[in-house]
Design an enzyme around this catalytic site. Structure first.
Site, mmCIF file in Angstrom:
data_model
loop_
_atom_site.group_PDB
_atom_site.id
_atom_site.type_symbol
_atom_site.label_atom_id
_atom_site.label_comp_id
_atom_site.label_asym_id
_atom_site.label_seq_id
_atom_site.Cartn_x
_atom_site.Cartn_y
_atom_site.Cartn_z
ATOM 1 N N GLU A 1 40.560 32.609 26.259
ATOM 2 C CA GLU A 1 39.181 32.159 26.127
ATOM 3 C C GLU A 1 38.495 32.965 25.032
ATOM 4 O O GLU A 1 38.577 34.200 25.029
ATOM 5 C CB GLU A 1 38.431 32.349 27.457
ATOM 6 N N GLY B 1 36.141 41.720 32.437
ATOM 7 C CA GLY B 1 36.453 42.143 33.794
ATOM 8 C C GLY B 1 37.698 41.456 34.301
ATOM 9 O O GLY B 1 38.575 42.081 34.891
ATOM 10 N N MET C 1 39.922 37.207 33.998
ATOM 11 C CA MET C 1 39.987 35.881 33.384
ATOM 12 C C MET C 1 40.644 34.903 34.337
ATOM 13 O O MET C 1 41.697 35.199 34.914
ATOM 14 C CB MET C 1 40.759 35.950 32.067
ATOM 15 N N GLU C 2 40.044 33.708 34.461
ATOM 16 C CA GLU C 2 40.408 32.749 35.493
ATOM 17 C C GLU C 2 41.577 31.847 35.126
ATOM 18 O O GLU C 2 41.587 30.652 35.445
ATOM 19 C CB GLU C 2 39.191 31.880 35.832
ATOM 20 N N ASN C 3 42.608 32.362 34.480
ATOM 21 C CA ASN C 3 43.783 31.539 34.216
ATOM 22 C C ASN C 3 44.242 30.870 35.506
ATOM 23 O O ASN C 3 44.329 31.514 36.553
ATOM 24 C CB ASN C 3 44.926 32.398 33.667
ATOM 25 N N HIS D 1 34.909 36.019 42.161
ATOM 26 C CA HIS D 1 34.417 35.256 41.013
ATOM 27 C C HIS D 1 35.552 34.447 40.394
ATOM 28 O O HIS D 1 35.413 33.243 40.131
ATOM 29 C CB HIS D 1 33.822 36.250 39.999
ATOM 30 N N GLU D 2 36.687 35.108 40.149
ATOM 31 C CA GLU D 2 37.814 34.401 39.520
ATOM 32 C C GLU D 2 38.416 33.365 40.463
ATOM 33 O O GLU D 2 38.843 32.289 40.023
ATOM 34 C CB GLU D 2 38.877 35.402 39.067
ATOM 35 N N HIS E 1 36.490 30.226 40.346
ATOM 36 C CA HIS E 1 36.789 29.467 39.129
ATOM 37 C C HIS E 1 37.969 28.509 39.303
ATOM 38 O O HIS E 1 38.104 27.556 38.537
ATOM 39 C CB HIS E 1 37.124 30.424 37.982
ATOM 40 N N GLU F 1 30.260 30.030 34.696
ATOM 41 C CA GLU F 1 30.087 31.446 35.027
ATOM 42 C C GLU F 1 29.009 31.654 36.081
ATOM 43 O O GLU F 1 29.141 32.516 36.958
ATOM 44 C CB GLU F 1 29.783 32.249 33.762
#
Length: 856
Positions: free
Chosen positions: A130, A264, A266-268, A298-299, A302, A321
Site C-alpha cells: 500500500e 503499525g 498492514m491488512e494483507n 484494527h487489521e 479490515h 481506516e
C-alpha cells in the site's frame, strides 16, 4: 520517477476498459540471502471492452527482459518506460500478457523489503504494497478497483518458510506453490519469506475452523507472548462475526511480526504484517499492550472492511481506516473478557487529540478527501483519515442508533462481497436501516473541513438553580491556506452533570442526550435543577468537537481534575486543557501546574503517559523561552519525586522512570541515571532492562555524559536490531558539532541507511536541549529538501521532510525562511503540504510562547 504517479482519471479509464481475471506470479528468491536482484515472471489474464484499444501495466524494475502480449513479443525498449508497460492493440474480449523482469529488494519498507538480523546473519523478507508498491515486485494494474485472483509460486532458500495470502503449501525442492486467492486488490497481496519462527493454533466456532499463525524472527521468539495475541485475535473473531453477520472471508489468518516496518501494521488478506516492536523484549506498561491489541483488532476488522469490500478509489481510504479504527475500539470496549473496557478513554485521550491537531493545520481537508493521484494519497494517512473519521463514525452510530448501524453494515457486506464500493453504497444501506436521511449529515460532516467548538451558556439563580441552559456552537475560521469554509454541524451529544459524592469523588448525577444544531441549542433541563459542580459537554465523547468549560466548571476542574471517579470524563477534561494550551488559551506554565496537581490521582496509565509527553512538549515549545529552564527543572524534579514514590514494579513506576530520563539535566540527576545503568544504585521494583537501559544511555549521550565508547559498550551488551537502532540514536544525539554533521551526512547526503536506521538517526539528531547547535541546519534544510524529495522513495523522503524541518527554531525568522522557500522552490503538492504543516507548528508555538510570557 516520472510517469509513475497514477491519476484518478487514468485509473477510471483503465477500469472502464479492462476487467482483470487472474494473475500468476513466479518469483525466484533463492538468492535472497545474498541480496541483489530477483527474477519476477507475471502472467495476467484480462478482458478488454474495445477492439484495438491501448492500456498499460505498472512495473518498477531495473530490467524488463520480455513482454509477450497475446502470444507475440513486444519491443521492450519501445513500450517500457517510466515504470509503465504499454499494451497496444488489445483484443476485444480475452487477453493475456506475460512479463519477465528483474526486480530489486528494498531497504525502505516499500515493495519487497530485505533485512539481515545481526543476531543470526539471516535475511528476512516481507512485502508492503500500500499504496502503489506491488508494482515493485510484479507487473500489475495497480489500483484498488481492478480486483483479480492471485496465484504465487516462490522459489526460496533451503530452510526458509514462505507465507502468502493463501494457506502455506508443502514445498517441493524449495518451491512453494500457493493456491489462487479470492478476488482481491493488488495492494493487499503479500509475501513473507525467511527462516521465521512460528506458533500455530485455530479459531473454532460452531463448525467453523480458521487456522491461525503467529510469526517472528527466531531472535525474538523468547519474547513472543503468543497466547495473549491469540486471545485478542479470538475475541475479535467472535465480536466481528457477530456484529457483521458474515463469516471470516479467507482461508486462514496469519499475523507476522516483521522488522523495519514503517507503519503499525498492514491488512494483507489473511497475512497481516505487524511491526515487530510489538513483540516486547522489555517490560512495557499496560498501555502498550492496549495499543498492540487495538492494532491487532484494527487489521482484523479490515478483513471485512477493506479486503472483502474495497474502496473504488483512494478518496475513500478514510472509510477503510476510520471503520477499522472505530470497530477495533468498540470491540476492545465491549467484547466479553476484554482487558480494556476503558478503550474509549484511550481513544479520547490519544486518537482524538491527533485528529484535533491535524484538523487545525493549513492542510486540513474534508474526511472524504479529494485524491487526484497517488502522490495525494501517500501523504493522506493522517489524523483526519484515521481519527477524525473514526470519531465521526462514532457520532454517526449515536445519530442513527447502534442496531441500525450494524444492520446496515451487514447488508453492505452481503451485497458487495469481493467487490468495490463508494461512500454512497454504505450510506444508502444505513439510510435504509435507520430511516434517517444522511445526505445533509454527510455533506456537513464528510465533505467539509475544520472543527467546531461547543461552549455551555448557563444562567443560575441566587439559590443555585439553573434558569437557562444552552449550548453555543462556533465554527472557527479555517487556517490560512486551507480549502473550504467553516461549517456549523449537527452533533449528537451527551451532557453530564457532576458533583462530589460522600468520598469526595466527582460522579455523574445527571445525563442529557440531545441533538445540537446551529449556533444555539437550548438544553431541556427540568425546572428546579440545581447547578452541579461541573457541567461537561460531549460527555461519553459521542461527537467530534472541541469542548470548553464554563467559568465555574473550569475552576472546579482546575482544582480537582483528578477527582473524577471515571476515567472518560477525566480524559475529556485533560484533552480540553491540552487543547486550550495549544490554542494559547491556557499558559504553558499553568498547564504544567494543572498536570502536577491532578496526575497523582490519574489511574489510567495511558493517560499518564500522554500527559508526560504533552507536558514536555508544552515546556519545550509553548513556554516562554526565558522560563523554559525553570519549567523543565520543576517538571524533572517532580518526575524523580514520583518515580521514588511509585509502587515498586508498577506501570506507573516505569512510566515515571522514562519521564525522568527524558529530561534529567542536573549533575545529580545524570549521576543517578549513570548509577542506575551501572547497577551501583537501584530503585526497588524498577527493572533496568534492555529498553530502559537504552533510554538512559540516549539521555546520557545527549547531555555529553556518555560518548562513543559508552555507546559501543552498550551495543556489545545488546547486539540486536533494536540495539543497532538505539546506538544510531545515541550517536546522533551527542551534543557536539561533529556528531551532528555525521548524522546529517548519513541521512541527507547518503542514501544507504535502511528506513529504520534513518528514522533512528533523525530521532537522535533533533534534541530540544540543542537548539543553538542545530540552528545552522535550518538553512541547510531548505537548501536540500526539494532535491531529497525528488531522489528518495516516498517513505524515506517523508521521514526527512518532516523530521529535519527546523521545528525547534521557534522564531519569525523560521517562518520567513519557510515562506521564502515555498515561494522560490514551488514544491510539488505533497512536499508543500508537509512543509506547511511543520511551519504551522512553529507558528502555533510562537503564539503560545507570547501568551505564556504575557500571562506571567
Amino acid at each position: 520517477m516520472p510517469g509513475t504517479n497514477l491519476t484518478r482519471e487514468e485509473a477510471q479509464e483503465r477500469a472502464r476498459l479492462l476487467t482483470v481475471h487472474a494473475y500468476e506470479i513466479d518469483l525466484d528468491l533463492s538468492g535472497a540471502q545474498e541480496g541483489g536482484l530477483y527474477r519476477s515472471v507475471t502472467t495476467v489474464r484480462f478482458d478488454c471492452a474495445e477492439p484495438n484499444a491501448e492500456s498499460f501495466l505498472d512495473l518498477v524494475a531495473p530490467a524488463v527482459h520480455e513482454v509477450v502480449l497475446n502470444g507475440k513479443s513486444i519491443d521492450v525498449a519501445a513500450y517500457f518506460r517510466d515504470s509503465r508497460i504499454t499494451l497496444p492493440h488489445l483484443h476485444q474480449g480475452p487477453n493475456e500478457v506475460t512479463v519477465v523482469a528483474d526486480c530489486s529488494y528494498t531497504n525502505t519498507g516499500e515493495g519487497l523489503h530485505r533485512f539481515v538480523d545481526p543476531v543470526d546473519d539471516q535475511a528476512y523478507l516481507y512485502t508492503q504494497f500500500e499504496v502503489p508498491d506491488a508494482r515493485r515486485v510484479f507487473a500489475n494494474f495497480e489500483q484498488p478497483d481492478m480486483k483479480a485472483t492471485f496465484r504465487f509460486t516462490v522459489k526460496a532458500p533451503e530452510g526458509w518458510t514462505v507465507i502468502s495470502n493463501s494457506p502455506t503449501p508443502e514445498p517441493q525442492d524449495n518451491v512453494w506453490r500457493f493456491e489462487a486467492t479470492p478476488r482481491i486488490s493488488t495492494y493487499i497481496t503479500a509475501l513473507i519469506a525467511g527462516p521465521y519462527h512460528s506458533v500455530h493454533s485455530s479459531y473454532e466456532r460452531e463448525g467453523q475452523s480458521v487456522p491461525l499463525g503467529i510469526y517472528c524472527r527466531p531472535s525474538l521468539a523468547e519474547h513472543l507472548d503468543s497466547d495473549a495475541i491469540f486471545e485478542v485475535t479470538r475475541q475479535g473473531f467472535d465480536w466481528f462475526q457477530e456484529k457483521f453477520d458474515y463469516a471470516y472471508p479467507f482461508a486462514k489468518y496469519d499475523q507476522l511480526f516483521v522488522p523495519e516496518f514503517n507503519a503499525g501494521a498492514m491488512e494483507n488478506a489473511g497475512a497481516v504484517t505487524i511491526r515487530d516492536q510489538y513483540v516486547f523484549r522489555s517490560k512495557v506498561t499496560d498501555a502498550a499492550y492496549e495499543v498492540r491489541a487495538e492494532t491487532i483488532l484494527h487489521e482484523l476488522a479490515h478483513m471485512w472492511f477493506g479486503d472483502l469490500v474495497t474502496m473504488e478509489w483512494w478518496n475513500d481510504l478514510w472509510l477503510n481506516e476510520s471503520f477499522a479504527t472505530f470497530t477495533s475500539i468498540a470491540c476492545q470496549a465491549s467484547a466479553p473478557g476484554s482487558r480494556w473496557p476503558h478503550a474509549w478513554t484511550t481513544f479520547a485521550n490519544s486518537m482524538k487529540t491527533w485528529a484535533y491537531r491535524q484538523d487545525q493545520l493549513p492542510s486540513t481537508h474534508p474526511i472524504m478527501a479529494e485524491i487526484r493521484d497517488i502522490d495525494d494519497v501517500i501523504v493522506n494517512f493522517d489524523g483526519i483519515t484515521y481519527a477524525k473519521g473514526a470519531s465521526v463514525l462514532k457520532q454517526l452510530v449515536a445519530y442513527v442508533g447502534e442496531d441500525a448501524f450494524f444492520q446496515g453494515v451487514r447488508a453492505y457486506f452481503k451485497e458487495h462481497a469481493f467487490g468495490n464500493t463508494v461512500l454512497s453504497d454504505l450510506l444508502g444501506a444505513l439510510e435504509t436501516t435507520s430511516g434517517r436521511d444522511l445526505k445533509t449529515w454527510s455533506g456537513k460532516w464528510l465533505e467539509t473541513a475544520g472543527i467546531n467548538v461547543l461552549r455551555p451558556e448557563i444562567e443560575v439563580s441566587p439559590e443555585g438553580v439553573i434558569t437557562s441552559f444552552a449550548v453555543r456552537q462556533e465554527a472557527p475560521a479555517l487556517p490560512p491556506g486551507a480549502k473550504g469554509e467553516a461549517t456549523l454541524r449537527p452533533h449528537r451529544i451527551a451532557i453530564g452533570f457532576y458533583d462530589a459524592d460522600a468520598a469526595g469523588k466527582l460522579v455523574r448525577t445527571e445525563r442529557f442526550e440531545l441533538d445540537v444544531d446551529g449556533e444555539l441549542t437550548e438544553v431541556p433541563v427540568p425546572a428546579g435543577t440545581r447547578r452541579p459542580a461541573v457541567v461537561l459537554l460531549n460527555d461519553d465523547d459521542l461527537s467530534y468537537a472541541k469542548v470548553r468549560l464554563d467559568e465555574e466548571s473550569l475552576k472546579v476542574v482546575t482544582e480537582r481534575l483528578g477527582d473524577f471517579a471515571d476515567s472518560l470524563p477525566r480524559a475529556l477534561c485533560w484533552a480540553s486543557a491540552w487543547d486550550m494550551t495549544r490554542d494559547g488559551e491556557l499558559a504553558a506554565r499553568d498547564y504544567l501546574e494543572l498536570v502536577l496537581s491532578g496526575i497523582g490521582k490519574e489511574s489510567d496509565i495511558g493517560v499518564v503517559q500522554s500527559l508526560h509527553r504533552q507536558v514536555k512538549l508544552a515546556i519545550d515549545q509553548y513556554a516562554a523561552p526565558e522560563w523554559r529552564e525553570l519549567g523543565l527543572t520543576r517538571w524533572t524534579d517532580a518526575t524523580l519525586e514520583r518515580l521514588r514514590a511509585a509502587e515498586p514494579g508498577s506501570d506507573h513506576q516505569l512510566a515515571w522512570a522514562r519521564a525522568f530520563a527524558a529530561t534529567a539535566r542536573t549533575p545529580l540527576q545524570l549521576d543517578l541515571l549513570r548509577a542506575l545503568l551501572d547497577g551501583t544504585e537501584t530503585i526497588e521494583g524498577l527493572a533496568v532492562d534492555a529498553e530502559l537501559r537504552w533510554t538512559f544511555v540516549e539521555r546520557l549521550a545527549a547531555t555529553g555524559v556518555v560518548g562513543e565508547d559508552g555507546i559501543a559498550a552498550e551495543y556489545e551488551r545488546d547486539r540486536t536490531a533494536a540495539g543497532e537502532r538505539h546506538a544510531e540514536t545515541a550517536r546522533a544525539a551527542r551534543p557536539d558539532a561533529g556528531a551532528k554533521a555525521a548524522a546529517w551526512t548519513a541521512v541527507v547526503e547518503s542514501s544507504d541507511l535502511p528506513n529504520a536506521k534513518q528514522e533512528a538517526v533523525i530521532a537522535g539528531f533533533v534534541q530540544t536541549d540543542q537548539r543553538e547547535l542545530l540552528a545552522p541546519y535550518a538553512e541547510k534544510y531548505f537548501a536540500v529538501v526539494q532535491e531529497v524529495w525528488a531522489a528518495r522513495s516516498p517513505e524515506m523522503a517523508q521521514q526527512i521532510a518532516i523530521g529535519l524541518y527546523p521545528s525547534l527554531q521557534v522564531s519569525r525568522a523560521t517562518l520567513d525562511a519557510t515562506d521564502a522557500w515555498l515561494e522560490s522552490a514551488r514544491p510539488v503538492p505533497a512536499l508543500r503540504r508537509l512543509v506547511l504543516e511543520s511551519r504551522s507548528g512553529v507558528e502555533r508555538a510562537l503564539k503560545a510562547q507570547a501568551v505564556d510570557a504575557a500571562a506571567h
